[in-house]
Design a protein around this motif. Structure first.
Motif, PDB file in Angstrom:
ATOM      1  N   GLY A 209       0.789  -1.136   0.110  1.00 37.24           N
ATOM      2  CA  GLY A 209      -0.056   0.024  -0.042  1.00 37.24           C
ATOM      3  C   GLY A 209       0.802   1.316   0.096  1.00 37.24           C
ATOM      4  O   GLY A 209       2.057   1.290  -0.489  1.00 37.24           O
ATOM      5  N   SER A 210       0.397   2.222   0.670  1.00 36.27           N
ATOM      6  CA  SER A 210       1.024   3.593   0.594  1.00 36.27           C
ATOM      7  C   SER A 210       2.211   3.606   1.330  1.00 36.27           C
ATOM      8  O   SER A 210       2.207   3.016   2.491  1.00 36.27           O
TER       9      SER A 210
ATOM     10  N   ALA B 117       3.060   6.515   2.569  1.00 36.37           N
ATOM     11  CA  ALA B 117       3.197   7.981   3.299  1.00 36.37           C
ATOM     12  C   ALA B 117       3.321   7.735   4.642  1.00 36.37           C
ATOM     13  O   ALA B 117       4.169   8.639   5.261  1.00 36.37           O
TER      14      ALA B 117
END
Length: 107
Positions: free
Chosen positions: A15-16, A18
């Protein structure tokens, strides 16, 4: 002396990225450096090259993941004191405008 750098920390995660990148950026707060995060990496500015290496190592170590790639590019101006912002201003003076798009595809 002014040393500037481009730092990119890339954790391999599902996934991300971030949340992990946020950990890397947060780790920079422990150092006497200026920084600005961009979509592709973070610009660092310090008075000594050693500060850049230490900050980059801390950012790298702050990230979790079974594999982390870190890229650090340093510009060490040893005879001139010049802020990173001034480098951009000089380019803009030659352009006669800001060094970013004036519209185009994003309108």
């Amino acid at each position: 002396m002014t040393a500037t750098a481009f730092l990119s920390v890339s954790p391999r995660v599902e996934g991300s990225m971030a949340p992990e990148i946020a950990k890397a950026v947060d780790a920079l707060e422990e150092f006497d450096i200026e920084y600005e995060t961009t979509p592709m990496g973070t610009i660092l500015e310090a008075s000594e090259v050693g500060e850049l290496f230490a900050a980059a190592e801390a950012a790298h170590e702050a990230v979790d993941g079974h594999r982390v790639g870190t890229f650090l590019k340093i510009d060490d101006k040893r005879t001139v004191e010049e802020a990173a912002e001034r480098k951009v201003e000089k380019v803009e003076e030659h352009l006669g405008r800001e060094a970013k798009s004036q519209g185009g595809r994003n309108q």
